[in-house]
Design a protein around this motif. Structure first.
Motif, PDB file in Angstrom:
ATOM      1  N   GLN A 128       0.840  -1.201   0.000  1.00 45.32           N
ATOM      2  CA  GLN A 128       0.000   0.000   0.000  1.00 45.32           C
ATOM      3  C   GLN A 128       0.877   1.254   0.000  1.00 45.32           C
ATOM      4  O   GLN A 128       1.997   1.237   0.515  1.00 45.32           O
ATOM      5  N   PRO A 129       0.380   2.346  -0.538  1.00 46.01           N
ATOM      6  CA  PRO A 129       1.158   3.588  -0.525  1.00 46.01           C
ATOM      7  C   PRO A 129       1.452   4.039   0.909  1.00 46.01           C
ATOM      8  O   PRO A 129       0.664   3.811   1.811  1.00 46.01           O
ATOM      9  N   VAL A 130       2.610   4.644   1.087  1.00 43.67           N
ATOM     10  CA  VAL A 130       3.002   5.141   2.406  1.00 43.67           C
ATOM     11  C   VAL A 130       2.212   6.400   2.720  1.00 43.67           C
ATOM     12  O   VAL A 130       2.004   7.251   1.862  1.00 43.67           O
ATOM     13  N   GLU A 131       1.772   6.503   3.964  1.00 43.33           N
ATOM     14  CA  GLU A 131       1.088   7.714   4.411  1.00 43.33           C
ATOM     15  C   GLU A 131       2.074   8.886   4.373  1.00 43.33           C
ATOM     16  O   GLU A 131       3.252   8.722   4.662  1.00 43.33           O
ATOM     17  N   ALA A 132       1.589  10.039   4.035  1.00 47.71           N
ATOM     18  CA  ALA A 132       2.461  11.209   3.923  1.00 47.71           C
ATOM     19  C   ALA A 132       3.098  11.568   5.256  1.00 47.71           C
ATOM     20  O   ALA A 132       4.241  11.993   5.317  1.00 47.71           O
ATOM     21  N   GLU A 133       2.330  11.422   6.341  1.00 48.61           N
ATOM     22  CA  GLU A 133       2.863  11.773   7.648  1.00 48.61           C
ATOM     23  C   GLU A 133       2.906  10.525   8.518  1.00 48.61           C
ATOM     24  O   GLU A 133       1.876  10.041   8.956  1.00 48.61           O
ATOM     25  N   THR A 134       4.080   9.996   8.749  1.00 45.15           N
ATOM     26  CA  THR A 134       4.237   8.846   9.637  1.00 45.15           C
ATOM     27  C   THR A 134       4.958   9.311  10.883  1.00 45.15           C
ATOM     28  O   THR A 134       5.535  10.396  10.926  1.00 45.15           O
ATOM     29  N   ALA A 135       4.961   8.458  11.885  1.00 49.55           N
ATOM     30  CA  ALA A 135       5.641   8.806  13.147  1.00 49.55           C
ATOM     31  C   ALA A 135       7.129   9.022  12.924  1.00 49.55           C
ATOM     32  O   ALA A 135       7.771   9.768  13.644  1.00 49.55           O
ATOM     33  N   ALA A 136       7.682   8.361  11.906  1.00 45.55           N
ATOM     34  CA  ALA A 136       9.116   8.482  11.651  1.00 45.55           C
ATOM     35  C   ALA A 136       9.438   9.623  10.693  1.00 45.55           C
ATOM     36  O   ALA A 136      10.591   9.886  10.421  1.00 45.55           O
ATOM     37  N   ASP A 137       8.456  10.316  10.187  1.00 49.90           N
ATOM     38  CA  ASP A 137       8.666  11.399   9.230  1.00 49.90           C
ATOM     39  C   ASP A 137       9.262  12.611   9.943  1.00 49.90           C
ATOM     40  O   ASP A 137       8.639  13.172  10.838  1.00 49.90           O
ATOM     41  N   PRO A 138      10.487  13.023   9.560  1.00 54.63           N
ATOM     42  CA  PRO A 138      11.104  14.175  10.223  1.00 54.63           C
ATOM     43  C   PRO A 138      10.231  15.429  10.140  1.00 54.63           C
ATOM     44  O   PRO A 138      10.195  16.218  11.075  1.00 54.63           O
TER      45      PRO A 138
ATOM     46  N   ASP B 132      14.709   6.906  12.416  1.00 53.60           N
ATOM     47  CA  ASP B 132      13.475   6.119  12.348  1.00 53.60           C
ATOM     48  C   ASP B 132      12.927   6.113  10.924  1.00 53.60           C
ATOM     49  O   ASP B 132      12.424   5.091  10.453  1.00 53.60           O
ATOM     50  N   ALA B 133      13.018   7.240  10.251  1.00 48.26           N
ATOM     51  CA  ALA B 133      12.550   7.321   8.869  1.00 48.26           C
ATOM     52  C   ALA B 133      13.375   6.389   7.980  1.00 48.26           C
ATOM     53  O   ALA B 133      12.829   5.690   7.120  1.00 48.26           O
ATOM     54  N   GLY B 134      14.680   6.350   8.204  1.00 56.71           N
ATOM     55  CA  GLY B 134      15.543   5.460   7.425  1.00 56.71           C
ATOM     56  C   GLY B 134      15.215   3.999   7.678  1.00 56.71           C
ATOM     57  O   GLY B 134      15.147   3.191   6.740  1.00 56.71           O
ATOM     58  N   SER B 135      14.992   3.650   8.939  1.00 60.83           N
ATOM     59  CA  SER B 135      14.627   2.268   9.280  1.00 60.83           C
ATOM     60  C   SER B 135      13.298   1.885   8.643  1.00 60.83           C
ATOM     61  O   SER B 135      13.136   0.778   8.119  1.00 60.83           O
ATOM     62  N   GLU B 136      12.341   2.789   8.694  1.00 67.24           N
ATOM     63  CA  GLU B 136      11.024   2.517   8.109  1.00 67.24           C
ATOM     64  C   GLU B 136      11.131   2.331   6.593  1.00 67.24           C
ATOM     65  O   GLU B 136      10.508   1.428   6.018  1.00 67.24           O
TER      66      GLU B 136
END
Length: 168
Positions: A72-82, A90-94
């Motif tokens: 599925q497409p990634v949500e624009a705003e995730t918890a790991a989004d800087p 966290d963004a890199g790991s995700e």
């Protein structure tokens, strides 16, 4: 007359349990052995091979469904989004995990296509024959990889060529 493939033979008539140790026929064989290869000799064997392929398709579809979130497409705003206050690591790991999951989904999809192709070969009477040389594929190989398209010898050659192309 086609001769059985030389590659991967274990001496002719050695029998192993069906894939995953499950006896799909009731007698420990996935299909009739003839000089180390599988022959479809009547509706019983064809049904058994179809059942083996259907089991593999069901397994792969279940795996695919379990990974459906990765496709599925990634949500624009995730918890790991800087930009949303998350940490860059966290963004890199995700992103790494998502990339890995997408790769697995692509592999499962390719395996599903192979299973569908094998079912088509059963319907056309060409299942169990190598698509490259026309020889019969070893029965143990078909038990281990029901959707196998090539004998071991030609599979090795195809993989070697693919490796050479990828490193060139």
């Amino acid at each position: 007359p086609h001769r059985p493939c030389r590659a991967g033979r274990t001496g002719g008539h050695e029998r192993r349990p069906a894939v995953g140790g499950v006896d799909r026929r009731g007698d420990g064989k996935a299909a009739k052995h003839v000089a180390g290869s599988i022959r479809l000799e009547g509706p019983m064997e064809e049904r058994q091979i179809r059942a083996l392929l259907e089991d593999e398709r069901t397994r792969l579809q279940g795996l695919r469904e379990g990974l459906s979130d990765a496709a599925q497409p990634v949500e624009a705003e995730t918890a790991a989004d800087p930009a949303a206050g998350g940490h860059l690591a966290d963004a890199g790991s995700e992103m790494f995990e998502r990339s890995r999951d997408l790769s697995i989904v692509e592999d499962v999809d390719a395996q599903l296509v192979e299973v569908e192709h094998a079912i088509s070969r059963v319907e056309h009477g060409t299942y169990g024959r190598c698509e490259a040389c026309g020889r019969e594929i070893d029965a143990e190989r078909l038990q281990a990889r029901p959707a196998a398209r090539f004998c071991l010898e030609d599979q090795r050659e195809a993989e070697r060529e693919a490796h050479l192309r990828s490193t060139a």
